[in-house]
Design a protein around this motif. Structure first.
Motif, mmCIF file in Angstrom:
data_model
loop_
_atom_site.group_PDB
_atom_site.id
_atom_site.type_symbol
_atom_site.label_atom_id
_atom_site.label_comp_id
_atom_site.label_asym_id
_atom_site.label_seq_id
_atom_site.Cartn_x
_atom_site.Cartn_y
_atom_site.Cartn_z
ATOM 1 N N MET A 150 0.562 -1.639 0.142
ATOM 2 C CA MET A 150 -0.094 0.047 -0.164
ATOM 3 C C MET A 150 0.889 1.281 0.021
ATOM 4 O O MET A 150 0.217 2.068 -0.583
ATOM 5 C CB MET A 150 -1.677 0.046 1.526
ATOM 6 C CG MET A 150 -2.195 -0.982 1.353
ATOM 7 S SD MET A 150 -2.552 -0.436 -0.246
ATOM 8 C CE MET A 150 -3.628 1.255 -0.746
ATOM 9 N N TYR A 151 1.540 1.319 0.759
ATOM 10 C CA TYR A 151 2.630 2.527 0.530
ATOM 11 C C TYR A 151 3.237 2.571 -0.703
ATOM 12 O O TYR A 151 3.644 3.741 -1.220
ATOM 13 C CB TYR A 151 4.075 1.683 1.324
ATOM 14 C CG TYR A 151 5.185 3.197 1.318
ATOM 15 C CD1 TYR A 151 4.582 4.227 2.305
ATOM 16 C CD2 TYR A 151 6.113 2.804 0.344
ATOM 17 C CE1 TYR A 151 5.783 5.856 1.234
ATOM 18 C CE2 TYR A 151 7.428 3.960 0.240
ATOM 19 C CZ TYR A 151 7.325 5.147 1.306
ATOM 20 O OH TYR A 151 7.945 5.837 1.144
ATOM 21 N N ARG A 154 0.840 3.894 -2.848
ATOM 22 C CA ARG A 154 -0.057 5.574 -2.722
ATOM 23 C C ARG A 154 0.523 6.170 -3.386
ATOM 24 O O ARG A 154 0.802 6.945 -4.148
ATOM 25 C CB ARG A 154 -0.218 5.561 -1.408
ATOM 26 C CG ARG A 154 -1.391 6.154 -1.230
ATOM 27 C CD ARG A 154 -1.779 6.646 0.519
ATOM 28 N NE ARG A 154 -2.747 7.876 0.266
ATOM 29 C CZ ARG A 154 -2.735 9.034 0.151
ATOM 30 N NH1 ARG A 154 -1.366 9.338 0.332
ATOM 31 N NH2 ARG A 154 -3.531 10.005 0.309
ATOM 32 N N ARG A 155 2.124 6.291 -3.187
ATOM 33 C CA ARG A 155 3.290 6.652 -3.861
ATOM 34 C C ARG A 155 3.007 6.865 -5.094
ATOM 35 O O ARG A 155 3.175 8.217 -6.035
ATOM 36 C CB ARG A 155 4.553 5.979 -3.529
ATOM 37 C CG ARG A 155 5.471 6.337 -2.054
ATOM 38 C CD ARG A 155 5.522 7.833 -1.505
ATOM 39 N NE ARG A 155 6.181 8.612 -2.129
ATOM 40 C CZ ARG A 155 7.228 8.635 -1.480
ATOM 41 N NH1 ARG A 155 7.907 9.015 -0.557
ATOM 42 N NH2 ARG A 155 8.660 9.429 -2.832
ATOM 43 N N PRO A 169 -4.737 9.019 -4.906
ATOM 44 C CA PRO A 169 -5.093 8.981 -4.614
ATOM 45 C C PRO A 169 -5.716 8.639 -3.621
ATOM 46 O O PRO A 169 -6.100 7.327 -2.416
ATOM 47 C CB PRO A 169 -4.366 10.026 -3.440
ATOM 48 C CG PRO A 169 -3.798 10.827 -4.740
ATOM 49 C CD PRO A 169 -4.806 10.589 -5.639
ATOM 50 N N ALA A 172 -6.436 4.669 -3.987
ATOM 51 C CA ALA A 172 -5.457 3.732 -3.776
ATOM 52 C C ALA A 172 -6.392 3.480 -1.909
ATOM 53 O O ALA A 172 -6.224 2.012 -1.569
ATOM 54 C CB ALA A 172 -4.297 4.165 -3.459
ATOM 55 N N ASP A 173 -6.029 5.086 -1.337
ATOM 56 C CA ASP A 173 -6.964 4.365 -0.221
ATOM 57 C C ASP A 173 -8.216 3.752 0.004
ATOM 58 O O ASP A 173 -8.593 3.165 0.527
ATOM 59 C CB ASP A 173 -7.539 6.087 0.291
ATOM 60 C CG ASP A 173 -6.476 7.016 0.963
ATOM 61 O OD1 ASP A 173 -4.976 6.439 0.762
ATOM 62 O OD2 ASP A 173 -6.228 8.024 1.054
#
Length: 629
Positions: A150-151, A154-155, A169, A172-173
């Motif tokens: 997930m890191y 999201r990046r 974003p 992604a969240d």
């Protein structure tokens, strides 16, 4: 792994059978982790049972195995000697029977006895003792791997959003919320129980019960379900998809608890031909306004109602800049054409291609167009369900298959409670002219009733045929009256009364004009006679009457049609006699008859008001309403 599972269901997209088969292994044959590690996780997760068992002196030593100790493997000794693990009798030599992205599954029988009663209580022990269950154990590194994934996702979303449109974003969240929710097995067990309460009693659906007393954050225990993974061949496969579609429509229309991961590893066909849902990790609670907004969008697409489409695109958050509507509508038209294989018909839409087209609009970064996060959850579920359907029948069309269920739910949506405000607003918008509750959209209501009738019959969503041109039946007329007398349809009473009164006054005026003409002046024109005739209203009433007549009786004069007509009339007379002689039937029909009687009374009053007002104006020599002198 999640992407691979989804792609395995879409051989129509990857166009390679071998690749699809290999990706299909990600459904339940991901590399397993150590069975010993899995048992250690189970011991730790259920260790809170030990104090109760010790207090009840129900901690056994080695269970009564006929094997000598030296013949037992280390894994067997652990499962038999450990007080917690010995609550279960494991199948498959204590080894996992399936493995997926987040955990692996063991098959076991819960042992009866004092040990179980001490651990979970007598009531739960009586319920679950002797039952075969599935035990899902989470991978030891699942949280760490999910956090890293997930890191990175999201990046990447933050970086990509600099070059393209769409709120990446936020999407992604949304995916992250779903993923980390799937890591909490207590939450999944609660989802399972909620889903079971809603759909466990449905015909053709099976939902296993969760053993909440033995479920923890990384260990979940639930009823074992025997069944076959999809795709399922032949008519059985189409029936499974039909049940899945009907259930998904209900989730959107009523409950809002949406199953977001219906891939073939999570759906089984049971030996008695039921569709079993067996995984509840990826679930979403979809807001009421979003659900009905999405349904309005689908209906707008199906009916090519650009105004309705635009309204819902704005309310759902696809579009924020209303000045770009002139640019967006043609672009959406082209997206629909591309996603439907060139036909432009919403009933032919391929959801995977539609998702790709919407994504392309965002990537162009010309329009301020973005896909709402909640929509990504729903579209993913529909893409998976569509893939399942296409693997059974390449000609299956999801919108065509789901549309009758959507309409049936819209038109009969009371369920004993208040009608949601968002649903009421949508119905008013769809079924009255310009959503003003003054005139009924008879053509659309007629079409909705005709298609909604299909939801209660066996039809083939693979065909674009005549099944879209079936005539109304008496059951359809019954559906109309049910809708009219329901809380959801009560708003139609006022415009129906007004339109009937106008039509009756118009027909009376035509009859009076003919009578005066034939009398050659012998009969005087009385005040209130000879009113204006609303031709549109009369035509609408003729259509309604013809529709009801064609639904009740058959046209034509062939011997077969005459016989069918006689049978239809005979059946109608039998039902009327049954209604007169059966007290229960009379009681059931009483609300409908009372409603019809009230409508007739209201129509009679309005006709008298129309004629009385016209007579008064005639006597006072005032201008008719709406006429300037």
């Amino acid at each position: 792994i999640k992407s691979g599972q989804a792609l395995s269901l879409r051989p129509d997209l990857i166009r390679n059978k071998i690749w699809a088969e290999e990706l299909g292994k990600l459904v339940d044959a991901v590399g397993s982790f150590s069975d010993m590690d899995a048992m250690i996780i189970m011991k730790k997760q259920l260790s809170d049972l030990l104090p109760r068992m010790k207090a009840a002196k129900a901690v056994p030593g080695l269970s009564g195995s006929k094997k000598r100790k030296k013949e037992l493997s280390k894994l067997e000794r652990m499962t038999q000697n450990d007080p917690v693990l010995s609550l279960f009798e494991f199948y498959n030599e204590n080894r996992a029977v399936a493995s997926a992205s987040i955990g692996q599954v063991y098959k076991a029988r819960i042992k009866r006895g004092a040990q179980l009663e001490a651990a979970i209580g007598k009531e739960e022990a009586a319920k679950w003792g002797g039952k075969i269950v599935a035990i899902k154990v989470q991978r030891p590194d699942a949280e760490a791997r999910a956090s890293l994934d997930m890191y990175l996702i999201r990046r990447t979303a933050l970086w990509a959003s600099k070059f393209r449109g769409g709120d990446l974003p936020a999407i992604a969240d949304q995916f992250g919320m779903q993923l980390f929710g799937e890591l909490d097995y207590i939450r999944e067990a609660n989802n399972c129980e909620r889903f079971r309460e809603l759909y466990g009693h449905w015909e053709g659906v099976e939902v296993p019960a969760a053993v909440t007393s033995l479920t923890r954050s990384k260990v979940m225990v639930m009823e074992w379900v025997d069944g076959m993974k999809g795709p399922w061949p032949g008519k059985d496969g189409i029936e499974m998809v039909r049940i899945g579609l009907k259930c998904s429509v209900d989730q959107l229309m009523h409950t809002g608890l949406f199953h977001a991961d219906p891939h073939r590893g999570n759906l089984l066909q049971t030996p008695d031909s039921k569709l079993a849902f067996i995984d509840f990790g990826m679930m979403a609670d979809v807001d009421e306004d979003d659900r009905y907004g999405l349904i309005g969008l689908v209906i707008g697409l199906q009916n090519k109602d650009l105004k309705l489409i635009t309204e819902n695109l704005l309310s759902l958050g696809f579009l924020s800049d209303t000045t770009q509507l002139d640019q967006l509508v043609p672009r959406l038209r082209q997206a629909l054409i591309n996603a439907s294989g060139g036909t432009g018909k919403a009933s032919d839409v391929n959801f995977a291609k539609l998702q790709s087209e919407l994504d392309e609009i965002s990537r162009e970064n010309v329009l301020k167009f973005s896909t709402p996060p909640f929509f990504t959850v729903i579209i993913r579920s529909l893409v998976l369900l569509e893939g399942m359907a296409l693997s059974v029948d390449p000609n299956f069309r999801l919108v065509r298959g789901a549309y009758p269920y959507v309409l049936a739910q819209l038109l009969y949506s009371d369920r004993g409670g208040n009608v949601p405000a968002a649903l009421q607003k949508l119905l008013v918008r769809l079924l009255t002219v310009d959503g003003e509750e003054k005139e009924i959209e008879w053509d659309r209501l007629n079409e909705f009733l005709r298609l909604a009738k299909k939801a209660s019959s066996q039809y083939d969503p693979s065909k674009d045929d005549a099944d879209d041109k079936v005539s109304l039946s008496r059951q359809t007329i019954e559906l109309f009256f049910k809708f009219l007398t329901s809380r959801a349809g009560i708003f139609l009473k006022k415009p129906i009364v007004h339109e009937l009164a106008e039509a009756i006054d118009g027909m009376a005026s035509i009859g009076e004009a003919n009578l005066l003409r034939l009398s050659r002046g012998l009969l005087p024109q009385l005040p209130g006679m000879g009113g204006p005739v609303n031709e549109k209203r009369l035509e609408e009433m003729r259509v309604v009457i013809d529709t009801i007549q064609s639904a009740l009786f058959l046209d034509g004069n062939s011997p077969e049609q005459n016989q069918e007509r006689r049978e239809a009339i005979g059946e109608l007379l039998r039902e009327l006699l049954l209604l007169l002689n059966d007290e229960r039937k009379r009681e059931e029909a009483a609300p409908l008859l009372a409603e019809v009687q009230e409508v007739f009374q209201m129509v009679a009053v309005e006709v008298l008001e129309i004629r009385g007002s016209r007579a008064m104006r005639s006597m006072l020599q005032l201008s008719p309403v709406g006429v300037n002198r």
